[in-house]
Scaffold this motif. Structure first.
Motif, mmCIF file in Angstrom:
data_model
loop_
_atom_site.group_PDB
_atom_site.id
_atom_site.type_symbol
_atom_site.label_atom_id
_atom_site.label_comp_id
_atom_site.label_asym_id
_atom_site.label_seq_id
_atom_site.Cartn_x
_atom_site.Cartn_y
_atom_site.Cartn_z
ATOM 1 N N ALA A 1 1.033 -1.115 -0.102
ATOM 2 C CA ALA A 1 0.017 -0.138 0.065
ATOM 3 C C ALA A 1 0.692 1.223 0.004
ATOM 4 O O ALA A 1 0.505 2.303 -0.738
ATOM 5 N N GLU A 2 1.916 1.079 0.812
ATOM 6 C CA GLU A 2 2.876 2.259 0.831
ATOM 7 C C GLU A 2 3.427 2.603 -0.600
ATOM 8 O O GLU A 2 3.428 3.755 -1.186
ATOM 9 N N GLY A 3 4.047 1.596 -1.458
ATOM 10 C CA GLY A 3 4.460 1.943 -2.553
ATOM 11 C C GLY A 3 3.364 2.381 -3.589
ATOM 12 O O GLY A 3 3.497 3.261 -4.356
ATOM 13 N N ALA A 4 1.996 1.964 -3.586
ATOM 14 C CA ALA A 4 1.079 2.572 -4.277
ATOM 15 C C ALA A 4 0.501 4.022 -3.958
ATOM 16 O O ALA A 4 0.703 4.892 -4.815
ATOM 17 N N ALA A 5 0.691 4.281 -2.662
ATOM 18 C CA ALA A 5 0.603 5.796 -2.439
ATOM 19 C C ALA A 5 1.808 6.597 -3.005
ATOM 20 O O ALA A 5 1.622 7.572 -3.314
ATOM 21 N N TRP B 1 15.213 4.951 0.246
ATOM 22 C CA TRP B 1 14.175 4.054 0.221
ATOM 23 C C TRP B 1 13.015 4.718 0.787
ATOM 24 O O TRP B 1 13.002 5.836 1.285
ATOM 25 N N ASN B 2 11.739 4.042 0.584
ATOM 26 C CA ASN B 2 10.566 4.851 1.050
ATOM 27 C C ASN B 2 10.073 5.966 0.268
ATOM 28 O O ASN B 2 9.890 7.077 0.828
ATOM 29 N N ALA B 3 10.560 5.932 -1.092
ATOM 30 C CA ALA B 3 10.348 7.207 -1.999
ATOM 31 C C ALA B 3 9.993 6.747 -3.279
ATOM 32 O O ALA B 3 10.445 5.330 -3.620
ATOM 33 N N SER B 4 9.816 7.690 -4.297
ATOM 34 C CA SER B 4 9.557 7.313 -5.578
ATOM 35 C C SER B 4 10.695 7.924 -6.430
ATOM 36 O O SER B 4 11.122 8.997 -6.027
ATOM 37 N N GLY C 1 9.426 11.643 -6.637
ATOM 38 C CA GLY C 1 10.212 12.484 -5.692
ATOM 39 C C GLY C 1 9.344 12.421 -4.333
ATOM 40 O O GLY C 1 9.792 13.220 -3.508
ATOM 41 N N LEU C 2 8.373 11.740 -4.189
ATOM 42 C CA LEU C 2 7.335 11.588 -3.029
ATOM 43 C C LEU C 2 8.190 10.750 -2.216
ATOM 44 O O LEU C 2 9.043 9.782 -2.379
ATOM 45 N N THR C 3 8.090 10.968 -0.685
ATOM 46 C CA THR C 3 8.736 10.153 0.417
ATOM 47 C C THR C 3 7.686 10.042 1.471
ATOM 48 O O THR C 3 6.718 10.692 1.497
ATOM 49 N N LEU C 4 7.969 9.041 2.462
ATOM 50 C CA LEU C 4 6.993 8.700 3.469
ATOM 51 C C LEU C 4 7.826 8.154 4.560
ATOM 52 O O LEU C 4 9.033 7.517 4.282
ATOM 53 N N ASP C 5 7.402 8.232 6.037
ATOM 54 C CA ASP C 5 7.849 7.511 7.009
ATOM 55 C C ASP C 5 6.861 6.347 7.074
ATOM 56 O O ASP C 5 5.883 6.225 7.520
ATOM 57 N N PRO C 6 7.497 5.061 6.994
ATOM 58 C CA PRO C 6 7.100 3.841 6.911
ATOM 59 C C PRO C 6 6.194 3.600 8.179
ATOM 60 O O PRO C 6 6.814 3.969 9.436
ATOM 61 N N GLU C 7 5.130 2.696 8.215
ATOM 62 C CA GLU C 7 4.283 2.376 9.379
ATOM 63 C C GLU C 7 5.635 1.187 10.027
ATOM 64 O O GLU C 7 5.906 0.536 9.281
ATOM 65 N N PRO C 8 5.695 1.110 11.386
ATOM 66 C CA PRO C 8 6.389 0.298 12.063
ATOM 67 C C PRO C 8 5.972 -1.178 11.954
ATOM 68 O O PRO C 8 4.675 -1.030 12.069
ATOM 69 N N ARG C 9 6.868 -2.234 11.572
ATOM 70 C CA ARG C 9 6.290 -3.562 11.545
ATOM 71 C C ARG C 9 7.484 -4.425 11.657
ATOM 72 O O ARG C 9 8.817 -3.983 11.490
ATOM 73 N N LEU C 10 7.409 -5.754 11.701
ATOM 74 C CA LEU C 10 8.361 -6.689 12.089
ATOM 75 C C LEU C 10 9.006 -7.368 10.591
ATOM 76 O O LEU C 10 9.740 -8.059 10.603
ATOM 77 N N THR C 11 8.193 -7.167 9.537
ATOM 78 C CA THR C 11 8.691 -7.873 8.418
ATOM 79 C C THR C 11 9.748 -7.274 7.524
ATOM 80 O O THR C 11 10.209 -6.417 7.723
#
Length: 170
Positions: free
Chosen positions: A41-45, A91-94, A160-170
């Motif tokens: 979902a993060e990649g799609a966003a 990482w966590n960017a387009s 050029g969009l970035t995000l702070d990912p949701e924390p998780r264990l995977t």
């Protein structure tokens, strides 16, 4: 003309994944799909597209890739070292991956499952309503060096969009 992503070196478990195929458990087929659906979902966003589109799931190590046309990409999930024509990628960017540019994705620094998303998603043939590979059930196969994967039409333009990912264990 269909766009494509060429795999020049595939990590040990590189598979096409989407949200999976619900509704077949009664017939013995589990949902499968991305091991980290939040990263999907993060990649799609980051690309401004549907979370239903398929991406490449990289377990532990990515690979080396080129595209035959300019292609928007996003990198999510377990952070991996990534370069485009030798320049480091966030990482966590387009990003824009120009036609013929050499994308290298290395090992995960933490976590396991990283994702390479493409503007338009991977357009491999769906089976039972999903493009997800399910290795244990014999549905599809892992990607290998030399594969050319079709990319769907990309209706977006933004990178050029970035995000702070949701924390998780995977």
């Amino acid at each position: 003309m269909t766009r494509s992503l060429t795999i020049h070196r595939a990590g040990p478990s590189l598979t096409v994944q989407d949200a999976g195929r619900p509704g077949y458990l009664g017939q013995g087929l589990s949902r499968s799909g991305a091991a980290d659906p939040i990263a999907l979902a993060e990649g799609a966003a980051l690309l401004g597209q549907s979370a239903e589109l398929a991406a490449l799931e990289m377990a532990g190590v990515g690979g080396e890739f080129t595209a035959d046309q300019d292609t928007r990409i996003a990198l999510t999930g377990a952070p991996m070292m990534a370069t485009l024509d030798g320049a480091p990628l966030r990482w966590n960017a387009s990003h824009l991956m120009p036609r013929g540019a050499h994308l290298v994705i290395g090992a995960a620094g933490q976590g396991v499952y990283g994702y390479l998303h493409l503007g338009g998603g991977l357009a491999t043939p769906p089976l039972l309503g999903s493009r997800s590979v399910h290795l244990a059930a014999g549905v599809g196969r892992a990607c290998v060096t030399g594969d050319d994967l079709p990319i769907g039409p990309d209706r977006g333009k933004t990178t050029g969009l970035t995000l702070d990912p949701e924390p998780r264990l995977t």
